[in-house]
Design a protein around this motif. Structure first.
Motif, PDB file in Angstrom:
ATOM      1  N   GLU A  70      39.748  49.013  37.241  1.00  0.00           N
ATOM      2  CA  GLU A  70      40.272  49.759  36.101  1.00  0.00           C
ATOM      3  C   GLU A  70      40.141  51.272  36.255  1.00  0.00           C
ATOM      4  O   GLU A  70      40.935  52.024  35.684  1.00  0.00           O
ATOM      5  CB  GLU A  70      39.551  49.312  34.822  1.00  0.00           C
ATOM      6  N   ALA A  71      39.130  51.720  36.991  1.00  0.00           N
ATOM      7  CA  ALA A  71      38.913  53.160  37.136  1.00  0.00           C
ATOM      8  C   ALA A  71      38.272  53.447  38.479  1.00  0.00           C
ATOM      9  O   ALA A  71      37.603  52.601  39.058  1.00  0.00           O
ATOM     10  CB  ALA A  71      38.032  53.674  35.994  1.00  0.00           C
ATOM     11  N   ILE A 118      41.881  52.456  42.965  1.00  0.00           N
ATOM     12  CA  ILE A 118      42.045  51.388  41.970  1.00  0.00           C
ATOM     13  C   ILE A 118      42.739  50.203  42.643  1.00  0.00           C
ATOM     14  O   ILE A 118      43.833  50.340  43.198  1.00  0.00           O
ATOM     15  CB  ILE A 118      42.852  51.882  40.753  1.00  0.00           C
ATOM     16  N   LEU A 119      42.083  49.052  42.598  1.00  0.00           N
ATOM     17  CA  LEU A 119      42.600  47.830  43.214  1.00  0.00           C
ATOM     18  C   LEU A 119      42.933  46.822  42.125  1.00  0.00           C
ATOM     19  O   LEU A 119      42.032  46.268  41.481  1.00  0.00           O
ATOM     20  CB  LEU A 119      41.554  47.249  44.184  1.00  0.00           C
ATOM     21  N   LYS A 120      44.218  46.616  41.891  1.00  0.00           N
ATOM     22  CA  LYS A 120      44.661  45.721  40.830  1.00  0.00           C
ATOM     23  C   LYS A 120      44.638  44.279  41.330  1.00  0.00           C
ATOM     24  O   LYS A 120      45.598  43.776  41.923  1.00  0.00           O
ATOM     25  CB  LYS A 120      46.067  46.102  40.364  1.00  0.00           C
ATOM     26  N   ASN A 121      43.503  43.618  41.103  1.00  0.00           N
ATOM     27  CA  ASN A 121      43.338  42.229  41.509  1.00  0.00           C
ATOM     28  C   ASN A 121      42.223  41.630  40.672  1.00  0.00           C
ATOM     29  O   ASN A 121      41.179  42.269  40.482  1.00  0.00           O
ATOM     30  CB  ASN A 121      43.007  42.154  43.003  1.00  0.00           C
ATOM     31  N   LYS A 128      41.363  40.863  47.547  1.00  0.00           N
ATOM     32  CA  LYS A 128      42.375  40.620  48.572  1.00  0.00           C
ATOM     33  C   LYS A 128      42.618  41.843  49.451  1.00  0.00           C
ATOM     34  O   LYS A 128      43.444  41.792  50.371  1.00  0.00           O
ATOM     35  CB  LYS A 128      43.695  40.193  47.914  1.00  0.00           C
ATOM     36  N   PHE A 129      41.910  42.912  49.178  1.00  0.00           N
ATOM     37  CA  PHE A 129      42.171  44.174  49.861  1.00  0.00           C
ATOM     38  C   PHE A 129      41.227  44.383  51.040  1.00  0.00           C
ATOM     39  O   PHE A 129      40.060  44.005  51.001  1.00  0.00           O
ATOM     40  CB  PHE A 129      42.051  45.349  48.890  1.00  0.00           C
ATOM     41  N   MET A 154      48.546  50.489  51.948  1.00  0.00           N
ATOM     42  CA  MET A 154      48.885  50.816  50.567  1.00  0.00           C
ATOM     43  C   MET A 154      48.517  52.259  50.216  1.00  0.00           C
ATOM     44  O   MET A 154      49.180  52.903  49.414  1.00  0.00           O
ATOM     45  CB  MET A 154      48.141  49.871  49.606  1.00  0.00           C
ATOM     46  N   LYS A 155      47.434  52.749  50.866  1.00  0.00           N
ATOM     47  CA  LYS A 155      46.940  54.068  50.499  1.00  0.00           C
ATOM     48  C   LYS A 155      45.961  54.546  51.549  1.00  0.00           C
ATOM     49  O   LYS A 155      45.281  53.753  52.197  1.00  0.00           O
ATOM     50  CB  LYS A 155      46.247  54.006  49.123  1.00  0.00           C
ATOM     51  N   GLU A 156      45.876  55.873  51.716  1.00  0.00           N
ATOM     52  CA  GLU A 156      44.824  56.499  52.504  1.00  0.00           C
ATOM     53  C   GLU A 156      44.090  57.471  51.584  1.00  0.00           C
ATOM     54  O   GLU A 156      44.714  58.317  50.961  1.00  0.00           O
ATOM     55  CB  GLU A 156      45.392  57.218  53.724  1.00  0.00           C
ATOM     56  N   GLN A 157      42.777  57.315  51.507  1.00  0.00           N
ATOM     57  CA  GLN A 157      41.985  58.116  50.576  1.00  0.00           C
ATOM     58  C   GLN A 157      40.843  58.793  51.313  1.00  0.00           C
ATOM     59  O   GLN A 157      40.015  58.143  51.961  1.00  0.00           O
ATOM     60  CB  GLN A 157      41.410  57.216  49.464  1.00  0.00           C
TER      61      GLN A 157
END
Length: 236
Positions: free
Chosen positions: A27-28, A32-35, A85-86, A13-16
């Motif tokens: 939320e911040a 940010i992991l929307k779960n 879940k991530f 999903m992303k590399e940071q």
């Protein structure tokens, strides 16, 4: 540059980049992991004494490293972080290339075969008969879980490094098995004549003579160490 690779259902999903540190939340944060299972402010990674350390920020559902719930834990290349879940893989190219620190896959020649009834003593350097020398060069673990051939030979592992890492991960000097054992579950630190077993993380804690080690424990000759499915005897 160290980074986190964020995956959901095996999809990246992303590399940071971690940089000097980052925060993770619902939320911040930098990630940010929307779960619903992720807390608003869930975890953070900081740089402490040139090491990357992940801290759980009192989240509701916890932060897991290599399947073990943690409060804080040093991260190593290849560690897997689970939040909700991530899944996030910690990638540190500098650590990966530092094979001199972590040792090779064959433990840099430290594994030798010996007979159980005849553990050989190391040779001393000429003119050096000090107790410290003898202990530093004789200390080893005997793997009681493994034997080879009809002679009953056991695997002996010399404790030559300042710190010997034990776990299931690629960076462990001594590899063990166990579903709840962390990538780096324990470490044996050498300090002069003293050898200390330290608990490093994971659901499965090491045992010394049947007692769980929550922090650290100074090792004595013939102590029995249990980590995962393996049992070792500490010998001098």
């Amino acid at each position: 540059m160290a980074k986190l690779v964020v995956r959901l259902n095996n999809e990246v999903m992303k590399e940071q980049e971690v940089g000097a540190g980052l925060t993770i939340g619902r939320e911040a944060g930098d990630i940010i992991l929307k779960n619903p299972a992720v807390s608003a402010k869930h975890a953070r990674i900081s740089v402490e004494k040139n090491h990357f350390v992940i801290h759980d920020m009192k989240s509701t559902n916890g932060t897991f490293v290599n399947k073990g719930r943690i409060a804080s834990q040093e991260l190593h290349h290849g560690d897997i972080i689970n939040i909700g879940k991530f899944e996030m893989e910690f990638i540190n190219p500098v650590e990966k290339e530092s094979s001199d620190f972590f040792g090779g896959g064959d433990m840099a020649g430290m594994t030798v075969m010996i007979k159980a009834a005849d553990l050989l003593k190391p040779k001393e350097k000429e003119g050096d008969t000090s107790k410290a020398f003898k202990k530093a060069h004789a200390a080893h673990l005997v793997d009681l879980s493994k034997s080879t051939g009809s002679s009953g030979a056991l695997v002996s592992i010399k404790l030559e490094k300042e710190t010997t890492l034990i776990g299931t991960g690629a960076n462990a000097d001594i590899k063990v098995k166990g579903f709840t054992v962390a990538a780096i579950a324990a470490a044996i630190a050498k300090n002069g004549e003293k050898f200390t077993l330290k608990y490093m993380g994971g659901l499965s804690k090491p045992k010394v003579n049947g007692g769980k080690v929550d922090g650290e424990c100074e090792l004595k000759a013939h102590d029995k160490i249990e980590i995962g499915n393996s049992t070792f005897e500490f010998r001098l």
